[in-house]
Design an enzyme around this catalytic site. Structure first.
Site, short mmCIF file in Angstrom:
data_model
loop_
_atom_site.label_atom_id
_atom_site.label_comp_id
_atom_site.label_asym_id
_atom_site.label_seq_id
_atom_site.Cartn_x
_atom_site.Cartn_y
_atom_site.Cartn_z
N HIS A 130 2.36 -18.22 22.72
CA HIS A 130 2.06 -19.02 23.92
C HIS A 130 1.67 -18.03 25.02
O HIS A 130 2.17 -16.90 25.03
CB HIS A 130 3.34 -19.77 24.29
N ASP A 207 10.98 -15.76 21.93
CA ASP A 207 10.57 -16.93 22.71
C ASP A 207 11.06 -18.14 21.94
O ASP A 207 10.44 -18.56 20.96
CB ASP A 207 9.05 -16.94 22.88
N GLN A 210 10.70 -23.46 21.59
CA GLN A 210 10.54 -24.57 20.64
C GLN A 210 11.57 -24.55 19.52
O GLN A 210 11.48 -25.36 18.60
CB GLN A 210 9.12 -24.54 20.03
N LYS A 233 12.76 -28.85 27.65
CA LYS A 233 12.34 -29.10 26.26
C LYS A 233 13.54 -29.48 25.39
O LYS A 233 13.42 -29.64 24.18
CB LYS A 233 11.64 -27.87 25.68
N CYS A 372 -1.91 -23.82 25.82
CA CYS A 372 -1.55 -22.49 26.32
C CYS A 372 -1.51 -21.46 25.20
O CYS A 372 -0.65 -20.56 25.21
CB CYS A 372 -0.22 -22.50 27.07
#
Ligand code: PMP
Length: 415
Positions: A130, A207, A210, A233, A372
């Site tokens: 991302h 990261d 998600q 999220k 993104c």
């Protein structure tokens, strides 16, 4: 739509906790919300915790000696402990509240990066990042003259791990990698990457925007050095997120933002930074959002992340089935067994935006664009895609609805 039995979750009962999920749009069409990778919805318990905080518990934290400020401070620090337990960090001060994943990664790039990375050093990323995990490193390269290398992808959107041998060097300082791609849904083999990076003497930032919301995260087991994620999220509010950092690393890092609350002492000649975690939380923090994020964690723990993961896997398998019914649809990313609840697709000759618009007319909310991740789309040979992304409150019937809406859209575009 036919009714289908699904996993162990009582999804209908869980859905009733989310006021927004009973919304009808475009007249009488039930909202089919499949844009959870962009942001999830909130259960009533999260909304209630935040309302109560504003109505009964709100004052600035860490500043006043007065009763309300002490209450607010306790709640804020308890929220930090909830996040600590959720990802199994050793200490609560290894959790830094930020405004989200983007801010967490920028904090590391600015603070750790500027202090530890120099001309000719190397940062290793992947081709599926991302922009939040790409641009801060480009900016670091601009400031320091370091080099960025990328782990390549197969055509199916898996990392080419065989390339790691050639990519690591004595100059590799950090591997920064996404746990689950927000476009391909690919679940990356973090354990292997982290072990290989540590063997090569490099640190690892994950990261986890998600992954933390959808599956169990254990930073100690993972042996991650930094891990970044966002509240919005995972059922929480926007404006709050967290950076996990290994205590010894955070201790050694200089503060990033300067201002109130992050100092031990200050005079006209300089300042002495505060201890963790205050050192990295300059200014008034997102107090009530932190309580909302902790309430979200509490809700997720009640639902159970194993069941969440299992249910989303069933939704993904179903999505592959219904979307593959048409030859014109190309799915991006690997097979369902290697991906989380994110399914991106393109239709030959149809703009992703147009597709998303026609799906929306039928009540189905998906995202269209580059999400993104422009370099990733370039690698896949497309400029944009449509993306359906699931959470535990989505049903197999909703995935069928996506398939029906897509068939209807294709009939329109074929005319
Ligand atoms: N990384 C990934 C993989 C993401 O999906 C996102 C959000 N789309 C981000 C980083 C950035 O998160 P935020 O906008 O909450 O900072």
């Amino acid at each position: 739509m036919t009714l289908i039995e699904t996993s162990t979750l009582d999804v209908q009962s869980l859905r009733s906790d989310f006021p927004i999920l009973s919304t009808k749009i475009h007249g009488d069409k039930p909202l089919v919300y499949l844009d959870n990778a962009a942001t999830t919805q909130r259960p009533r318990s999260v909304i209630d915790v935040m309302t109560t905080a504003y109505e009964e518990q709100y004052a600035n934290v860490h500043r006043g000696i007065h009763w309300l400020s002490e209450l607010s401070t306790d709640l804020y620090e308890n929220a930090r402990e909830s996040i600590q337990c959720f990802i199994n960090a050793r200490r609560s001060h290894e959790i830094i509240f930020t405004s989200g994943t983007t801010a967490s990664i920028n904090l590391v790039a600015r603070s750790w990066g500027d202090a530890n990375v120099g001309q000719g050093d190397e940062i290793l990323l992947t081709e599926m990042e991302h922009h939040s995990n790409l641009i801060p490193w480009h900016q670091l390269a601009q400031r320091t003259g370091c080099t960025i290398k990328f782990v390549p992808l197969t055509d199916d959107g898996l990392l080419v791990l065989d390339a790691l041998d050639d990519l690591f060097s004595e100059r590799t300082k950090l591997v920064s990698v996404v746990a689950v791609s927000n476009v391909l849904g690919t679940i990356n083999p973090l354990e292997t990457i982290i072990r290989r990076a540590h063997d090569a003497g490099a640190l690892v930032l994950v990261d986890a925007a998600q992954s933390v919301p959808h599956s169990v995260t254990d930073v100690q087991k993972l042996d991650a050095d930094f891990l970044a994620f966002s509240g919005h999220k995972m059922l929480g509010p926007s404006g709050i997120g967290a950076l996990y950092g290994r205590e010894s690393l955070l201790e050694a890092m200089p503060p990033f933002l300067g201002g109130g609350s992050m100092i031990h002492s200050a005079d006209l000649d300089g300042f002495k930074p505060a201890d963790l975690p205050a050192k990295f939380e300059a200014g008034t923090p997102p107090i009530v959002p932190a309580l909302g994020m902790a309430a979200a964690v509490q809700y997720l723990e009640k639902v159970g992340l194993e069941a969440v993961h299992q249910h989303e896997h069933e939704l993904t398998r179903k999505a592959h089935q219904v979307l593959q019914q048409s030859d014109e649809v190309r799915l991006l990313g690997p097979s369902p067994s290697e991906k989380a609840g994110i399914v991106s697709f393109v239709v030959e000759g149809v703009q992703a935006n147009d597709l998303a618009m026609v799906l929306d007319e039928q009540g189905v909310a998906v995202r269209a664009g580059h999400h993104c991740a422009m370099p990733l789309h370039a690698r896949m040979g497309v400029s944009a895609s449509a993306r359906a992304s699931f959470y535990f409150y989505n049903t197999l019937e909703e995935v069928e609805k996506l398939g029906e809406a897509l068939q209807a859209a294709l009939r329109i575009f074929r005319r």
